[in-house]
Design a protein around this motif. Sequence first.
Motif, PDB file in Angstrom:
ATOM      1  N   SER A 106      45.380  35.217  53.423  1.00  0.00           N
ATOM      2  CA  SER A 106      45.389  36.901  53.875  1.00  0.00           C
ATOM      3  C   SER A 106      44.086  37.353  54.105  1.00  0.00           C
ATOM      4  CB  SER A 106      46.687  38.045  53.625  1.00  0.00           C
ATOM      5  OG  SER A 106      46.718  38.458  52.435  1.00  0.00           O
ATOM      6  N   TYR A 107      43.706  38.606  53.771  1.00  0.00           N
ATOM      7  CA  TYR A 107      42.672  39.396  53.697  1.00  0.00           C
ATOM      8  C   TYR A 107      42.805  39.453  51.518  1.00  0.00           C
ATOM      9  CZ  TYR A 107      39.483  43.118  52.231  1.00  0.00           C
ATOM     10  OH  TYR A 107      38.216  43.955  51.825  1.00  0.00           O
ATOM     11  N   GLU A 108      43.795  40.203  51.514  1.00  0.00           N
ATOM     12  CA  GLU A 108      44.528  40.898  50.314  1.00  0.00           C
ATOM     13  C   GLU A 108      44.260  39.523  49.392  1.00  0.00           C
ATOM     14  OE1 GLU A 108      46.075  41.539  53.176  1.00  0.00           O
ATOM     15  OE2 GLU A 108      45.570  43.281  53.222  1.00  0.00           O
ATOM     16  N   GLU A 109      44.859  38.687  49.972  1.00  0.00           N
ATOM     17  CA  GLU A 109      44.934  36.959  48.825  1.00  0.00           C
ATOM     18  C   GLU A 109      43.345  36.761  48.847  1.00  0.00           C
ATOM     19  OE1 GLU A 109      48.968  35.837  49.611  1.00  0.00           O
ATOM     20  OE2 GLU A 109      47.108  34.617  51.706  1.00  0.00           O
ATOM     21  N   ALA A 110      42.793  36.705  49.915  1.00  0.00           N
ATOM     22  CA  ALA A 110      41.418  36.180  49.899  1.00  0.00           C
ATOM     23  C   ALA A 110      40.615  37.002  48.604  1.00  0.00           C
ATOM     24  CB  ALA A 110      40.457  35.846  50.927  1.00  0.00           C
ATOM     25  N   ARG A 111      40.703  38.868  49.215  1.00  0.00           N
ATOM     26  CA  ARG A 111      40.024  38.922  48.302  1.00  0.00           C
ATOM     27  C   ARG A 111      40.659  39.516  46.521  1.00  0.00           C
ATOM     28  NH1 ARG A 111      41.659  44.209  46.712  1.00  0.00           N
ATOM     29  NH2 ARG A 111      43.239  44.390  48.127  1.00  0.00           N
ATOM     30  N   GLU A 112      42.053  38.888  46.270  1.00  0.00           N
ATOM     31  CA  GLU A 112      42.375  38.772  45.106  1.00  0.00           C
ATOM     32  C   GLU A 112      41.288  37.339  44.306  1.00  0.00           C
ATOM     33  OE1 GLU A 112      46.733  38.052  42.857  1.00  0.00           O
ATOM     34  OE2 GLU A 112      46.515  39.591  44.285  1.00  0.00           O
ATOM     35  N   GLN A 113      41.371  36.842  44.695  1.00  0.00           N
ATOM     36  CA  GLN A 113      41.231  35.155  44.183  1.00  0.00           C
ATOM     37  C   GLN A 113      39.998  35.512  43.721  1.00  0.00           C
ATOM     38  OE1 GLN A 113      41.764  31.576  46.449  1.00  0.00           O
ATOM     39  NE2 GLN A 113      43.840  32.423  46.263  1.00  0.00           N
ATOM     40  N   SER A 141      35.033  37.249  38.147  1.00  0.00           N
ATOM     41  CA  SER A 141      35.717  37.343  36.724  1.00  0.00           C
ATOM     42  C   SER A 141      35.389  36.016  35.803  1.00  0.00           C
ATOM     43  CB  SER A 141      36.689  38.234  36.034  1.00  0.00           C
ATOM     44  OG  SER A 141      37.246  38.752  37.119  1.00  0.00           O
ATOM     45  N   ARG A 142      35.983  35.485  36.072  1.00  0.00           N
ATOM     46  CA  ARG A 142      35.719  33.733  35.216  1.00  0.00           C
ATOM     47  C   ARG A 142      34.189  33.352  35.524  1.00  0.00           C
ATOM     48  NH1 ARG A 142      39.151  29.596  37.494  1.00  0.00           N
ATOM     49  NH2 ARG A 142      37.903  28.774  35.245  1.00  0.00           N
ATOM     50  N   LEU A 143      33.426  33.684  36.323  1.00  0.00           N
ATOM     51  CA  LEU A 143      31.511  33.784  36.670  1.00  0.00           C
ATOM     52  C   LEU A 143      31.469  34.529  35.471  1.00  0.00           C
ATOM     53  CD1 LEU A 143      30.728  33.094  40.204  1.00  0.00           C
ATOM     54  CD2 LEU A 143      30.407  31.075  38.295  1.00  0.00           C
ATOM     55  N   SER A 160      31.784  25.314  32.026  1.00  0.00           N
ATOM     56  CA  SER A 160      30.239  24.024  32.538  1.00  0.00           C
ATOM     57  C   SER A 160      29.484  24.456  33.704  1.00  0.00           C
ATOM     58  CB  SER A 160      31.162  22.664  33.135  1.00  0.00           C
ATOM     59  OG  SER A 160      31.807  22.283  33.483  1.00  0.00           O
ATOM     60  N   LEU A 161      28.724  23.569  34.185  1.00  0.00           N
ATOM     61  CA  LEU A 161      27.758  23.625  34.484  1.00  0.00           C
ATOM     62  C   LEU A 161      28.781  23.137  36.479  1.00  0.00           C
ATOM     63  CD1 LEU A 161      24.854  24.661  36.532  1.00  0.00           C
ATOM     64  CD2 LEU A 161      24.404  22.766  36.189  1.00  0.00           C
ATOM     65  N   GLU A 162      29.222  22.364  36.120  1.00  0.00           N
ATOM     66  CA  GLU A 162      29.770  22.392  37.044  1.00  0.00           C
ATOM     67  C   GLU A 162      30.433  22.182  37.760  1.00  0.00           C
ATOM     68  OE1 GLU A 162      32.575  17.918  38.787  1.00  0.00           O
ATOM     69  OE2 GLU A 162      30.928  17.444  37.596  1.00  0.00           O
ATOM     70  N   GLU A 163      32.092  23.406  36.806  1.00  0.00           N
ATOM     71  CA  GLU A 163      32.412  23.981  37.618  1.00  0.00           C
ATOM     72  C   GLU A 163      32.495  25.171  37.710  1.00  0.00           C
ATOM     73  OE1 GLU A 163      36.915  25.992  34.868  1.00  0.00           O
ATOM     74  OE2 GLU A 163      35.167  25.404  33.662  1.00  0.00           O
ATOM     75  N   SER A 164      31.117  26.093  37.356  1.00  0.00           N
ATOM     76  CA  SER A 164      30.251  27.470  37.289  1.00  0.00           C
ATOM     77  C   SER A 164      29.788  26.897  39.228  1.00  0.00           C
ATOM     78  CB  SER A 164      29.403  27.626  36.813  1.00  0.00           C
ATOM     79  OG  SER A 164      29.865  27.485  35.712  1.00  0.00           O
ATOM     80  N   LEU A 165      29.142  25.948  38.835  1.00  0.00           N
ATOM     81  CA  LEU A 165      29.056  25.802  41.006  1.00  0.00           C
ATOM     82  C   LEU A 165      30.517  25.896  41.392  1.00  0.00           C
ATOM     83  CD1 LEU A 165      25.843  22.829  40.681  1.00  0.00           C
ATOM     84  CD2 LEU A 165      26.123  25.709  41.234  1.00  0.00           C
ATOM     85  N   ARG A 191      33.901  27.957  46.019  1.00  0.00           N
ATOM     86  CA  ARG A 191      34.414  28.829  46.234  1.00  0.00           C
ATOM     87  C   ARG A 191      34.544  30.775  46.719  1.00  0.00           C
ATOM     88  NH1 ARG A 191      39.834  28.065  47.217  1.00  0.00           N
ATOM     89  NH2 ARG A 191      41.534  29.357  46.562  1.00  0.00           N
ATOM     90  N   GLY A 192      34.544  31.347  45.851  1.00  0.00           N
ATOM     91  CA  GLY A 192      34.138  33.115  46.191  1.00  0.00           C
ATOM     92  C   GLY A 192      33.214  32.675  47.055  1.00  0.00           C
TER      93      GLY A 192
END
Length: 76
Positions: free
Chosen positions: A15-22, A28-30, A36-41, A46-47
């Motif tokens: 849903s919009y709310e779920e996507a926005r929350e994720q 925040s994590r970024l 790591s570079l791989e995780e950041s990519l 995903r973002g």
Amino acid sequence: MAAETAPNTDIEALSYEEAREQLVGVVSRLEAGGASLEESLALWERGEALAKRCESWLEGARKRLAAARDEPAQDS
């Protein structure tokens, strides 16, 4: 992190709310750094997919509002 490295096929079902929350969580994590570079990519990808999903929901809402406003005079 399996969620970030797996294909983002689950996003279309959100849903919009779920996507926005994720998306907020991904940003925040970024911003926190330390990944790591791989995780950041993977987080970035995903973002991007989550942002597109949110935009899709918003565009759909805009179209529904426009259709509701034009409903009595609609001659397609």
